[in-house]
Write an enzyme that holds these catalytic residues in place. Structure first.
Site, mmCIF file in Angstrom:
data_model
loop_
_atom_site.group_PDB
_atom_site.id
_atom_site.type_symbol
_atom_site.label_atom_id
_atom_site.label_comp_id
_atom_site.label_asym_id
_atom_site.label_seq_id
_atom_site.Cartn_x
_atom_site.Cartn_y
_atom_site.Cartn_z
ATOM 1 N N CYS A 112 -14.064 54.872 61.440
ATOM 2 C CA CYS A 112 -14.619 55.539 60.251
ATOM 3 C C CYS A 112 -16.064 55.118 59.959
ATOM 4 C CB CYS A 112 -13.737 55.267 59.044
ATOM 5 S SG CYS A 112 -12.014 55.652 59.353
ATOM 6 N N HIS A 250 -17.495 56.299 52.711
ATOM 7 C CA HIS A 250 -16.425 56.839 53.553
ATOM 8 C C HIS A 250 -15.285 57.253 52.631
ATOM 9 C CE1 HIS A 250 -13.333 57.438 56.374
ATOM 10 N NE2 HIS A 250 -12.724 56.282 56.173
ATOM 11 N N ASN A 280 -9.021 61.686 54.523
ATOM 12 C CA ASN A 280 -9.854 60.784 55.326
ATOM 13 C C ASN A 280 -10.096 61.439 56.692
ATOM 14 O OD1 ASN A 280 -10.827 58.764 56.997
ATOM 15 N ND2 ASN A 280 -9.475 57.180 56.190
HETATM 16 N N1 COA Z 1 5.078 59.040 49.610
HETATM 17 C C1 COA Z 1 5.956 58.398 48.829
HETATM 18 N N2 COA Z 1 6.148 57.079 48.878
HETATM 19 C C2 COA Z 1 5.428 56.390 49.785
HETATM 20 C C3 COA Z 1 4.511 56.987 50.647
HETATM 21 C C4 COA Z 1 4.355 58.374 50.538
HETATM 22 N N3 COA Z 1 3.491 59.058 51.309
HETATM 23 N N4 COA Z 1 3.953 56.041 51.428
HETATM 24 C C5 COA Z 1 4.487 54.866 51.063
HETATM 25 N N5 COA Z 1 5.404 55.069 50.079
HETATM 26 C C6 COA Z 1 6.217 54.083 49.392
HETATM 27 C C7 COA Z 1 6.431 52.840 50.207
HETATM 28 O O1 COA Z 1 7.513 53.014 51.104
HETATM 29 C C8 COA Z 1 6.751 51.833 49.135
HETATM 30 O O2 COA Z 1 8.092 51.995 48.742
HETATM 31 P P1 COA Z 1 8.998 50.709 48.390
HETATM 32 O O3 COA Z 1 8.316 50.049 47.203
HETATM 33 O O4 COA Z 1 10.308 51.319 48.080
HETATM 34 O O5 COA Z 1 8.974 49.869 49.609
HETATM 35 C C9 COA Z 1 5.867 52.266 47.960
HETATM 36 O O6 COA Z 1 5.527 53.642 48.224
HETATM 37 C C10 COA Z 1 4.603 51.453 47.787
HETATM 38 O O7 COA Z 1 3.994 51.319 49.062
HETATM 39 P P2 COA Z 1 2.639 50.552 49.218
HETATM 40 O O8 COA Z 1 2.228 50.548 50.665
HETATM 41 O O9 COA Z 1 2.699 49.224 48.516
HETATM 42 O O10 COA Z 1 1.666 51.525 48.396
HETATM 43 P P3 COA Z 1 0.180 51.285 47.985
HETATM 44 O O11 COA Z 1 0.016 51.500 46.542
HETATM 45 O O12 COA Z 1 -0.364 50.029 48.576
HETATM 46 O O13 COA Z 1 -0.566 52.498 48.703
HETATM 47 C C11 COA Z 1 -1.800 53.171 50.636
HETATM 48 C C12 COA Z 1 -0.467 52.690 50.113
HETATM 49 C C13 COA Z 1 -1.643 53.425 52.139
HETATM 50 C C14 COA Z 1 -2.207 54.440 49.939
HETATM 51 C C15 COA Z 1 -2.874 52.051 50.387
HETATM 52 O O14 COA Z 1 -2.413 50.810 50.870
HETATM 53 C C16 COA Z 1 -4.188 52.377 51.035
HETATM 54 O O15 COA Z 1 -4.859 53.318 50.662
HETATM 55 N N6 COA Z 1 -4.614 51.559 52.005
HETATM 56 C C17 COA Z 1 -5.848 51.837 52.736
HETATM 57 C C18 COA Z 1 -5.587 52.893 53.772
HETATM 58 C C19 COA Z 1 -6.844 53.473 54.327
HETATM 59 O O16 COA Z 1 -7.686 53.922 53.602
HETATM 60 N N7 COA Z 1 -6.942 53.479 55.668
HETATM 61 C C20 COA Z 1 -8.045 54.014 56.366
HETATM 62 C C21 COA Z 1 -9.245 53.124 56.241
HETATM 63 S S1 COA Z 1 -10.557 53.693 57.157
#
Ligand code: COA
Length: 328
Positions: A112, A250, A280
């Site tokens: 990215c 980004h 993204n």
């Molecule tokens: N829909 C519904 N529930 C979802 C889900 C989805 N698409 N994806 C994950 N969940 C659930 C998980 O299973 C978890 O459930 P649990 O509590 O029963 O285990 C819950 O939601 C929370 O998951 P978590 O990973 O802690 O959520 P979060 O608030 O940290 O958000 C992201 C997850 C991926 C959105 C966040 O970590 C993020 O944005 N990270 C950066 C990713 C990124 O930008 N990558 C590219 C960089 S270049």
């Protein structure tokens, strides 16, 4: 040494929109979760166009906006993690497709942060005069490498392309560049190519080249590195954040951007965001957002603009620009 500035921008996305509701038909997710955790409402997903197709359309628009012809271009850098092929490079494919016969062409892999790396590389060539006019493209068809059964990742990504034409000369443009990498954290975001398999090693069962991600760790890294990269790119320039008219980050997640804004003590409104419409798009996200702003006349000559990116590798970086696209 020459000055280097952006003289044209372009972008292209597939017409097919995939909304959060559409995604909820594929995996166990829903609009409220995706919107509140990421800010993404929809993304564009290719129904057949490959990375070079998106890149070519963005490139042609950038060339038109720069008021040049393909023959004027002597350097093409495509930044992508989803090339059509290992060989030839996507940059060579674009050269062939647009008729930029004089160009030297290669691809860069910095996930990215690709577009920032591309600007960095091109700027060195243009400053010394080895090349005069460079076409820098960020293009991705991430839908090829997304695991459509993994709700943790498939909701985040989209397909698209953005391009800019950079030229060396006497007019100011690129004021400062800061880039970094950390290969010790490579496992946080990965997308394998083909494993070793040959006459001595049988094909591995269950091999997948889908993208994997440690979302929480990437989130923490991203928020911190946006702040650090902005501070670093301003260092020793004589400018402060107060002088900056626009920050184009980004486009990964609205919460990452809000976190970085809080840490910098500024309003998130100072960051341009279109991730609600495209998700993204990795290397394409910054040039796509930049082109959108230019086309909507949000950027005026003289404005200071910061581009800031982060991604797999890990990689990160920022560019401070004095926008002078229209200066003669
Ligand atoms: N829909 C519904 N529930 C979802 C889900 C989805 N698409 N994806 C994950 N969940 C659930 C998980 O299973 C978890 O459930 P649990 O509590 O029963 O285990 C819950 O939601 C929370 O998951 P978590 O990973 O802690 O959520 P979060 O608030 O940290 O958000 C992201 C997850 C991926 C959105 C966040 O970590 C993020 O944005 N990270 C950066 C990713 C990124 O930008 N990558 C590219 C960089 S270049």
């Amino acid at each position: 040494m020459n000055e280097v500035r952006i003289i044209g921008t372009g972008s292209y996305v597939p017409t097919n929109r995939m909304t959060n509701d559409d995604l909820s038909q594929i995996v166990d997710t829903h609009d409220e979760w995706i919107t509140s955790r990421t800010g993404i409402k929809e993304r564009r997903i290719s129904t057949g166009e490959n990375t070079s197709d998106l890149a070519r359309n963005a490139a042609l628009q950038a060339i038109e906006s720069a008021g040049i012809t393909p023959e004027d271009i002597d350097l093409i850098i495509v930044n992508t993690i989803t090339p059509d092929a290992f060989m030839p490079s996507t940059a060579c494919m674009i050269q062939g497709a647009i008729g930029a016969h004089r160009a030297v062409c290669f691809d860069v892999s910095a996930a990215c942060t690709g577009f920032i790396y591309g600007i960095n590389i091109a700027t060195q060539f243009l400053r010394t005069g080895q090349h005069q006019t460079a076409l820098i493209i960020g293009a991705e068809v991430l839908s090829k490498v997304v695991d459509w059964n993994d709700r943790n990742t498939c909701v985040l990504f989209g397909d698209g392309a953005g391009a800019s034409v950079l030229q060396g000369g006497s007019q100011k443009g690129i004021l400062s560049i800061y880039v970094g990498s950390d290969g010790t954290k490579q496992e946080l975001l990965q997308c394998p190519a083909v494993p070793v398999q040959n006459t001595y090693i049988p094909a591995r069962a269950n091999f997948s080249n889908a993208m994997t991600m440690n979302g929480n760790e990437v989130f923490k890294f991203a928020g911190r590195i946006i702040m650090e990269s902005i501070e670093k790119v301003l260092q020793n320039t004589g400018y402060t954040l107060e002088d900056v008219a626009h920050i184009i980050p980004h486009q990964a997640n609205v919460r990452i951007i809000e976190y970085a804004a809080r840490k910098l003590g500024i309003s998130p409104k100072r960051f341009y965001m279109n991730l609600d419409r495209y998700g993204n798009t990795s290397a394409a996200s910054i040039p796509l957002a930049l082109d959108e702003m230019v086309r909507e006349n949000r950027i005026q000559d003289g404005d200071k603009v910061i581009l800031v990116g982060f991604g797999g590798g890990l990689t990160w970086g920022a560019v401070l620009i004095e926008w002078n696209q229209n200066k003669k």
